[in-house]
Design a protein around this motif. Structure first.
Motif, PDB file in Angstrom:
ATOM      1  N   GLN A 166       0.806  -1.217   0.000  1.00  0.00           N
ATOM      2  CA  GLN A 166       0.000   0.000   0.000  1.00  0.00           C
ATOM      3  C   GLN A 166       0.844   1.274   0.000  1.00  0.00           C
ATOM      4  OE1 GLN A 166      -2.781  -0.155   3.244  1.00  0.00           O
ATOM      5  NE2 GLN A 166      -3.618  -2.123   2.643  1.00  0.00           N
ATOM      6  N   PHE A 167       2.157   1.131   0.113  1.00  0.00           N
ATOM      7  CA  PHE A 167       3.041   2.297   0.171  1.00  0.00           C
ATOM      8  C   PHE A 167       3.328   2.815  -1.235  1.00  0.00           C
ATOM      9  CE2 PHE A 167       7.145   4.403   0.182  1.00  0.00           C
ATOM     10  CZ  PHE A 167       7.055   5.232   1.291  1.00  0.00           C
ATOM     11  N   LYS A 168       3.311   4.128  -1.391  1.00  0.00           N
ATOM     12  CA  LYS A 168       3.630   4.755  -2.668  1.00  0.00           C
ATOM     13  C   LYS A 168       4.185   6.148  -2.393  1.00  0.00           C
ATOM     14  CE  LYS A 168       0.971   4.054  -6.179  1.00  0.00           C
ATOM     15  NZ  LYS A 168      -0.157   4.079  -7.172  1.00  0.00           N
ATOM     16  N   VAL A 169       5.264   6.504  -3.107  1.00  0.00           N
ATOM     17  CA  VAL A 169       5.859   7.823  -2.913  1.00  0.00           C
ATOM     18  C   VAL A 169       6.467   8.299  -4.230  1.00  0.00           C
ATOM     19  CG1 VAL A 169       8.119   6.925  -2.195  1.00  0.00           C
ATOM     20  CG2 VAL A 169       7.389   9.204  -1.442  1.00  0.00           C
ATOM     21  N   SER A 170       6.359   9.598  -4.491  1.00  0.00           N
ATOM     22  CA  SER A 170       6.942  10.193  -5.682  1.00  0.00           C
ATOM     23  C   SER A 170       8.461  10.247  -5.533  1.00  0.00           C
ATOM     24  CB  SER A 170       6.380  11.603  -5.896  1.00  0.00           C
ATOM     25  OG  SER A 170       6.889  12.176  -7.079  1.00  0.00           O
ATOM     26  N   THR A 171       9.153   9.770  -6.568  1.00  0.00           N
ATOM     27  CA  THR A 171      10.612   9.659  -6.530  1.00  0.00           C
ATOM     28  C   THR A 171      11.194  10.172  -7.840  1.00  0.00           C
ATOM     29  OG1 THR A 171      10.404   7.690  -5.134  1.00  0.00           O
ATOM     30  CG2 THR A 171      12.530   8.054  -6.172  1.00  0.00           C
ATOM     31  N   LYS A 172      12.332  10.851  -7.768  1.00  0.00           N
ATOM     32  CA  LYS A 172      12.918  11.419  -8.984  1.00  0.00           C
ATOM     33  C   LYS A 172      14.361  10.952  -9.177  1.00  0.00           C
ATOM     34  CE  LYS A 172      14.855  15.664  -7.000  1.00  0.00           C
ATOM     35  NZ  LYS A 172      14.893  17.139  -7.040  1.00  0.00           N
ATOM     36  N   PHE A 173      14.822  11.072 -10.422  1.00  0.00           N
ATOM     37  CA  PHE A 173      16.225  10.836 -10.731  1.00  0.00           C
ATOM     38  C   PHE A 173      17.030  12.045 -10.273  1.00  0.00           C
ATOM     39  CE2 PHE A 173      14.014   7.969 -13.486  1.00  0.00           C
ATOM     40  CZ  PHE A 173      14.858   6.868 -13.615  1.00  0.00           C
ATOM     41  N   ASN A 175      19.933  13.205 -11.077  1.00  0.00           N
ATOM     42  CA  ASN A 175      20.618  14.002 -12.094  1.00  0.00           C
ATOM     43  C   ASN A 175      19.663  14.692 -13.060  1.00  0.00           C
ATOM     44  OD1 ASN A 175      23.160  13.355 -11.071  1.00  0.00           O
ATOM     45  ND2 ASN A 175      23.333  11.521 -12.329  1.00  0.00           N
ATOM     46  N   SER A 176      18.685  13.971 -13.561  1.00  0.00           N
ATOM     47  CA  SER A 176      17.824  14.520 -14.613  1.00  0.00           C
ATOM     48  C   SER A 176      16.556  15.190 -14.094  1.00  0.00           C
ATOM     49  CB  SER A 176      17.435  13.415 -15.596  1.00  0.00           C
ATOM     50  OG  SER A 176      16.605  12.454 -14.956  1.00  0.00           O
ATOM     51  N   GLY A 177      16.077  14.790 -12.908  1.00  0.00           N
ATOM     52  CA  GLY A 177      14.858  15.372 -12.355  1.00  0.00           C
ATOM     53  C   GLY A 177      13.583  14.682 -12.797  1.00  0.00           C
ATOM     54  N   PHE A 178      13.650  13.745 -13.765  1.00  0.00           N
ATOM     55  CA  PHE A 178      12.458  12.996 -14.144  1.00  0.00           C
ATOM     56  C   PHE A 178      11.982  12.166 -12.950  1.00  0.00           C
ATOM     57  CE2 PHE A 178      14.373  13.649 -18.377  1.00  0.00           C
ATOM     58  CZ  PHE A 178      13.269  14.167 -19.037  1.00  0.00           C
ATOM     59  N   TYR A 179      10.667  12.039 -12.838  1.00  0.00           N
ATOM     60  CA  TYR A 179      10.147  11.372 -11.647  1.00  0.00           C
ATOM     61  C   TYR A 179       9.123  10.303 -12.017  1.00  0.00           C
ATOM     62  CZ  TYR A 179       6.013  14.339 -12.241  1.00  0.00           C
ATOM     63  OH  TYR A 179       4.894  14.959 -12.728  1.00  0.00           O
ATOM     64  N   GLY A 180       8.837   9.464 -11.026  1.00  0.00           N
ATOM     65  CA  GLY A 180       7.841   8.414 -11.161  1.00  0.00           C
ATOM     66  C   GLY A 180       7.300   8.061  -9.795  1.00  0.00           C
ATOM     67  N   SER A 181       6.547   6.992  -9.722  1.00  0.00           N
ATOM     68  CA  SER A 181       5.917   6.570  -8.477  1.00  0.00           C
ATOM     69  C   SER A 181       6.560   5.271  -7.996  1.00  0.00           C
ATOM     70  CB  SER A 181       4.415   6.367  -8.689  1.00  0.00           C
ATOM     71  OG  SER A 181       3.781   6.001  -7.486  1.00  0.00           O
ATOM     72  N   LEU A 182       7.074   5.283  -6.769  1.00  0.00           N
ATOM     73  CA  LEU A 182       7.763   4.121  -6.213  1.00  0.00           C
ATOM     74  C   LEU A 182       6.786   3.226  -5.461  1.00  0.00           C
ATOM     75  CD1 LEU A 182      10.802   3.061  -5.832  1.00  0.00           C
ATOM     76  CD2 LEU A 182      10.506   3.855  -3.470  1.00  0.00           C
ATOM     77  N   THR A 183       6.773   1.933  -5.797  1.00  0.00           N
ATOM     78  CA  THR A 183       5.941   0.942  -5.119  1.00  0.00           C
ATOM     79  C   THR A 183       6.764  -0.313  -4.870  1.00  0.00           C
ATOM     80  OG1 THR A 183       5.142   0.042  -7.227  1.00  0.00           O
ATOM     81  CG2 THR A 183       3.819   1.788  -6.210  1.00  0.00           C
TER      82      THR A 183
END
Length: 276
Positions: A166-173, A175-183
């Motif tokens: 159930q855990f989810k957190v926004s995470t980014k690279f 160096n580049s700043g691109f992000y996604g959702s960590l599960t």
């Protein structure tokens, strides 16, 4: 005193026998060189063993005390990092005024219980609402993110870790700043999944991933892990992330108190009501 005299009188022969044995032993050791030498060796070894045990016990308690002091000092160091400050800088032509205000405070806590082999894993710590801990506070450790507080009592708190479906957190690279959702997929306690990465993002094995401010949970720039592998899933990239935190070796954690969180939540909640 009467009972003592009665005990001595009742066991007088046994006590006399023991006393004579002790006296005989002393005479034998004192007036016979071989026995005296042997007793000295045994006595020295016994004293050495006792001293070694005492040193280990003292060292254990000293290390526990030193470790506690180190954890408290780390909490103060975290609070002094630049990502724990709120940037109130004003830049307008000739007017440049930069002031950093405290945004994050850190409460150190000891891990009392921890699971890693379930689909929904939690950690119990020895601090609760009496110590200022509330639900939805972020939790980190020196090696990276840990999870979020989901329940508190007076003296204890329960943390939903990254190793929870159930855990989810926004995470980014980093160096580049691109992000996604960590599960987490519930398989390997060392590996999480970063989803919804744009296809135009440049990804390399070993890239460092950190938290960003989108989740309104963790301070920015807290390490999450590194890219183990990546692949295309529908219209996005997904990446397997080697977590920086070893969840089987956590002893102490830091609960993050965001001093600006309520203000931000109130503002964003008001916007959500307007747009409905």
């Amino acid at each position: 005193m009467r009972n003592l005299f009665a005990f001595i009188e009742k066991h007088s022969y046994v006590l006399l026998f023991i006393l004579l044995q002790i006296i005989s032993f002393i005479f034998i050791v004192s007036f016979n060189e071989p026995q005296k030498s042997r007793f000295g060796v045994v006595s020295t070894a016994f004293q050495g063993r006792i001293y070694s045990i005492t040193q280990k016990v003292n060292k254990y308690f000293f290390l526990e005390f030193a470790n506690h002091r180190l954890v408290e000092e780390n909490a103060r160091l975290y609070a002094n990092q630049i990502y724990s400050k709120y940037d109130e800088s004003i830049n307008s032509n000739k007017v440049i005024d930069t002031i950093y205000d405290q945004q994050y405070e850190y409460i150190s806590a000891k891990v009392l219980n921890n699971s890693t082999n379930k689909l929904q894993n939690y950690i119990t710590i020895n601090k609760g609402w009496k110590h200022g801990i509330k639900k939805n506070m972020a939790v980190i450790c020196p090696s990276g993110i840990v999870g979020v507080v989901v329940r508190t009592s007076k003296n204890f708190s329960l943390i939903m870790t990254v190793l929870n479906s159930q855990f989810k957190v926004s995470t980014k690279f980093k160096n580049s700043g691109f992000y996604g959702s960590l599960t987490w997929n519930g398989k390997d306690y060392k590996i999480a999944t970063l989803e919804e990465i744009p296809l135009h993002a440049i990804i390399n094995i070993g890239d460092t991933l950190v938290t960003n401010s989108y989740s309104n949970l963790f301070p920015s720039e807290i390490i999450v892990g590194t890219v183990e592998s990546f692949y295309q899933a529908d219209n996005f990239f997904s990446a397997d992330v080697l977590l920086s935190t070893d969840f089987k070796r956590i002893d102490y954690v830091y609960v993050v108190r965001d001093l600006y969180k309520a203000e931000r939540n109130n503002l964003e909640s008001a916007v959500e009501k307007w747009t409905k």
